[in-house]
Write a protein that holds these residues in place. Sequence first.
Motif, PDB file in Angstrom:
ATOM      1  N   LEU A 148       0.817  -1.216   0.000  1.00 48.51           N
ATOM      2  CA  LEU A 148       0.000   0.000   0.000  1.00 48.51           C
ATOM      3  C   LEU A 148       0.853   1.270   0.000  1.00 48.51           C
ATOM      4  O   LEU A 148       0.313   2.375   0.043  1.00 48.51           O
ATOM      5  CB  LEU A 148      -0.892   0.020   1.255  1.00 48.51           C
ATOM      6  CG  LEU A 148      -1.899  -1.121   1.405  1.00 48.51           C
ATOM      7  CD1 LEU A 148      -2.567  -1.056   2.775  1.00 48.51           C
ATOM      8  CD2 LEU A 148      -2.943  -1.074   0.303  1.00 48.51           C
ATOM      9  N   SER A 149       2.153   1.107  -0.043  1.00 48.94           N
ATOM     10  CA  SER A 149       3.059   2.239   0.081  1.00 48.94           C
ATOM     11  C   SER A 149       2.781   3.316  -0.958  1.00 48.94           C
ATOM     12  O   SER A 149       2.607   3.029  -2.140  1.00 48.94           O
ATOM     13  CB  SER A 149       4.506   1.762  -0.056  1.00 48.94           C
ATOM     14  OG  SER A 149       5.409   2.846  -0.023  1.00 48.94           O
ATOM     15  N   GLY A 150       2.708   4.569  -0.474  1.00 45.88           N
ATOM     16  CA  GLY A 150       2.523   5.706  -1.362  1.00 45.88           C
ATOM     17  C   GLY A 150       1.084   6.051  -1.666  1.00 45.88           C
ATOM     18  O   GLY A 150       0.824   7.047  -2.349  1.00 45.88           O
ATOM     19  N   GLN A 151       0.128   5.267  -1.157  1.00 48.27           N
ATOM     20  CA  GLN A 151      -1.283   5.543  -1.435  1.00 48.27           C
ATOM     21  C   GLN A 151      -1.862   6.507  -0.395  1.00 48.27           C
ATOM     22  O   GLN A 151      -1.667   6.328   0.803  1.00 48.27           O
ATOM     23  CB  GLN A 151      -2.100   4.247  -1.438  1.00 48.27           C
ATOM     24  CG  GLN A 151      -1.713   3.271  -2.533  1.00 48.27           C
ATOM     25  CD  GLN A 151      -2.703   2.135  -2.650  1.00 48.27           C
ATOM     26  OE1 GLN A 151      -3.905   2.350  -2.624  1.00 48.27           O
ATOM     27  NE2 GLN A 151      -2.182   0.913  -2.793  1.00 48.27           N
ATOM     28  N   LEU A 152      -2.571   7.502  -0.870  1.00 49.19           N
ATOM     29  CA  LEU A 152      -3.209   8.473   0.006  1.00 49.19           C
ATOM     30  C   LEU A 152      -4.420   7.840   0.684  1.00 49.19           C
ATOM     31  O   LEU A 152      -5.220   7.157   0.030  1.00 49.19           O
ATOM     32  CB  LEU A 152      -3.658   9.692  -0.794  1.00 49.19           C
ATOM     33  CG  LEU A 152      -4.243  10.859   0.008  1.00 49.19           C
ATOM     34  CD1 LEU A 152      -3.166  11.521   0.855  1.00 49.19           C
ATOM     35  CD2 LEU A 152      -4.878  11.881  -0.934  1.00 49.19           C
ATOM     36  N   THR A 181      -0.338   9.449   3.938  1.00 52.94           N
ATOM     37  CA  THR A 181       0.064   8.537   2.875  1.00 52.94           C
ATOM     38  C   THR A 181       0.588   7.282   3.532  1.00 52.94           C
ATOM     39  O   THR A 181       1.505   7.348   4.352  1.00 52.94           O
ATOM     40  CB  THR A 181       1.160   9.166   1.987  1.00 52.94           C
ATOM     41  OG1 THR A 181       0.639  10.354   1.378  1.00 52.94           O
ATOM     42  CG2 THR A 181       1.586   8.189   0.902  1.00 52.94           C
ATOM     43  N   LEU A 182      -0.015   6.142   3.220  1.00 53.08           N
ATOM     44  CA  LEU A 182       0.345   4.900   3.892  1.00 53.08           C
ATOM     45  C   LEU A 182       1.743   4.441   3.500  1.00 53.08           C
ATOM     46  O   LEU A 182       2.178   4.615   2.366  1.00 53.08           O
ATOM     47  CB  LEU A 182      -0.661   3.800   3.567  1.00 53.08           C
ATOM     48  CG  LEU A 182      -2.072   3.951   4.140  1.00 53.08           C
ATOM     49  CD1 LEU A 182      -2.881   2.693   3.896  1.00 53.08           C
ATOM     50  CD2 LEU A 182      -2.033   4.265   5.623  1.00 53.08           C
ATOM     51  N   ASP A 183       2.430   3.842   4.455  1.00 50.07           N
ATOM     52  CA  ASP A 183       3.747   3.259   4.221  1.00 50.07           C
ATOM     53  C   ASP A 183       4.088   2.408   5.438  1.00 50.07           C
ATOM     54  O   ASP A 183       3.523   2.594   6.522  1.00 50.07           O
ATOM     55  CB  ASP A 183       4.807   4.348   4.021  1.00 50.07           C
ATOM     56  CG  ASP A 183       6.049   3.815   3.314  1.00 50.07           C
ATOM     57  OD1 ASP A 183       6.100   2.589   3.063  1.00 50.07           O
ATOM     58  OD2 ASP A 183       6.946   4.614   3.009  1.00 50.07           O
ATOM     59  N   TYR A 184       5.002   1.487   5.246  1.00 53.80           N
ATOM     60  CA  TYR A 184       5.487   0.673   6.356  1.00 53.80           C
ATOM     61  C   TYR A 184       6.626   1.408   7.036  1.00 53.80           C
ATOM     62  O   TYR A 184       7.579   1.827   6.386  1.00 53.80           O
ATOM     63  CB  TYR A 184       5.969  -0.694   5.857  1.00 53.80           C
ATOM     64  CG  TYR A 184       6.665  -1.509   6.926  1.00 53.80           C
ATOM     65  CD1 TYR A 184       5.941  -2.121   7.939  1.00 53.80           C
ATOM     66  CD2 TYR A 184       8.047  -1.644   6.936  1.00 53.80           C
ATOM     67  CE1 TYR A 184       6.568  -2.857   8.927  1.00 53.80           C
ATOM     68  CE2 TYR A 184       8.692  -2.385   7.908  1.00 53.80           C
ATOM     69  CZ  TYR A 184       7.949  -2.984   8.905  1.00 53.80           C
ATOM     70  OH  TYR A 184       8.576  -3.706   9.891  1.00 53.80           O
ATOM     71  N   ALA A 185       6.542   1.582   8.335  1.00 51.69           N
ATOM     72  CA  ALA A 185       7.602   2.266   9.087  1.00 51.69           C
ATOM     73  C   ALA A 185       7.921   1.497  10.358  1.00 51.69           C
ATOM     74  O   ALA A 185       8.194   2.082  11.403  1.00 51.69           O
ATOM     75  CB  ALA A 185       7.176   3.690   9.417  1.00 51.69           C
ATOM     76  N   GLY A 186       7.881   0.155  10.249  1.00 56.76           N
ATOM     77  CA  GLY A 186       8.092  -0.679  11.429  1.00 56.76           C
ATOM     78  C   GLY A 186       9.444  -0.481  12.082  1.00 56.76           C
ATOM     79  O   GLY A 186       9.567  -0.569  13.307  1.00 56.76           O
ATOM     80  N   GLY A 187      10.480  -0.222  11.277  1.00 53.18           N
ATOM     81  CA  GLY A 187      11.807  -0.021  11.852  1.00 53.18           C
ATOM     82  C   GLY A 187      11.872   1.224  12.718  1.00 53.18           C
ATOM     83  O   GLY A 187      12.408   1.203  13.828  1.00 53.18           O
TER      84      GLY A 187
END
Length: 393
Positions: free
Chosen positions: A78-82, A165-171
Amino acid sequence: MKEFGTLYVFGLKKILGQRLVLVSLLLGVAMIFGWNLLTFASTGYYFNVYDAGDRTVERQIGNYGAVEAMGRDYLRGLSGQLLDNALMEQLAAEYADSDTGTILSNLDGYSPFSYLNTMLGQEVTAQRFYRDKVRRFEVNQEECLLTDQEMAYWQGKASSLGPFTLDYAGGWQAMARDSGLLCQVAVLLSAMCLCRLFSEEHRTRTDQLVLTSAKGKTTAFWARWAAGCSFAAGLTLVLSGVYILVYGGFYGLDGFSTALRLWSGGTLPLHLSMGGFVLVLLALLVLGGMAMGGLVMLISELLRSAVLALAVPFLLSGITVLGLFRGQGRLVEQVASYLPFSRISTATLYDYFLVPPFQLNAIEFSVPLYVLLALLFGGLCWLCYRKYQVTGR
């Protein structure tokens, strides 16, 4: 200036020459790496499994690393999707799906999925999500001991936040979550290496070699003091670099610019990204580590004891971990919150107090505070040094 530089290098070499420095560095790296290894290999992370045969949901124990990978792969898709109505409807539909529902149920660390978890069976829209979870700041004002000005301040911050804007930021989330561990490691290991810097001269009387030189009083003191503060900052920076590399290796470093409020733990409506918040915490850790190092050197000179100088930061750390400052009134809680052990943690995201008359929030005020404390401790240590080492013999 040349004499200062020479004495500064001499003092820094004296600190770095301790075998304890290498031991501390290796211990710090081992603790950071070991904590992540233990976390990823651990069990006890529950997630839902849907059985289509009898239409039941059961909770099972899964490997933390495997479950984290599920969420990571889904969010990267889903990265980059508003996050608008169309995407929110898609997420809500997938939340009810048997397969992807397993993934979404383990993404409560992100505010949209935490929101979906509370809205099962209800109408879900992006506008409602932003209104209820993002652009509204609501806490129990009396319970949090907040003034009307503080409520207005945070409500204003929340109302000006934009869409996500969705993105993975688990780190970056994991780094923020475990920043308290890094703080404990960096500050306490620095204290171990600095606690003898001044007290050792009292024990061995080697200070006389410096005091008999033409530049041996003021210049020698501040060169040594600067060496101690530089070491505390340097060790913190090295461990912070290791920290980022280790967490990046386990979780990945993508999602640096993801909005902090996308993380459900980001209750403070700050205009920061998740990666930016971690860098702010690390910068505060460097300054706070220098201030704590200054306190250790002050006690080392004042009490002429390395043991007592080391005991103070460990005592403050223990009191903070046990939460003994809580429930002691706003003044005590607010003062205690500026200890690095409290500030360099996710507890910062729940610190709504402002500092009058400047109306600065806790993060903004911590920067000048730590700098001033380091200088204050240096000045007090200089007075003690002059009283005993210079004029007291």
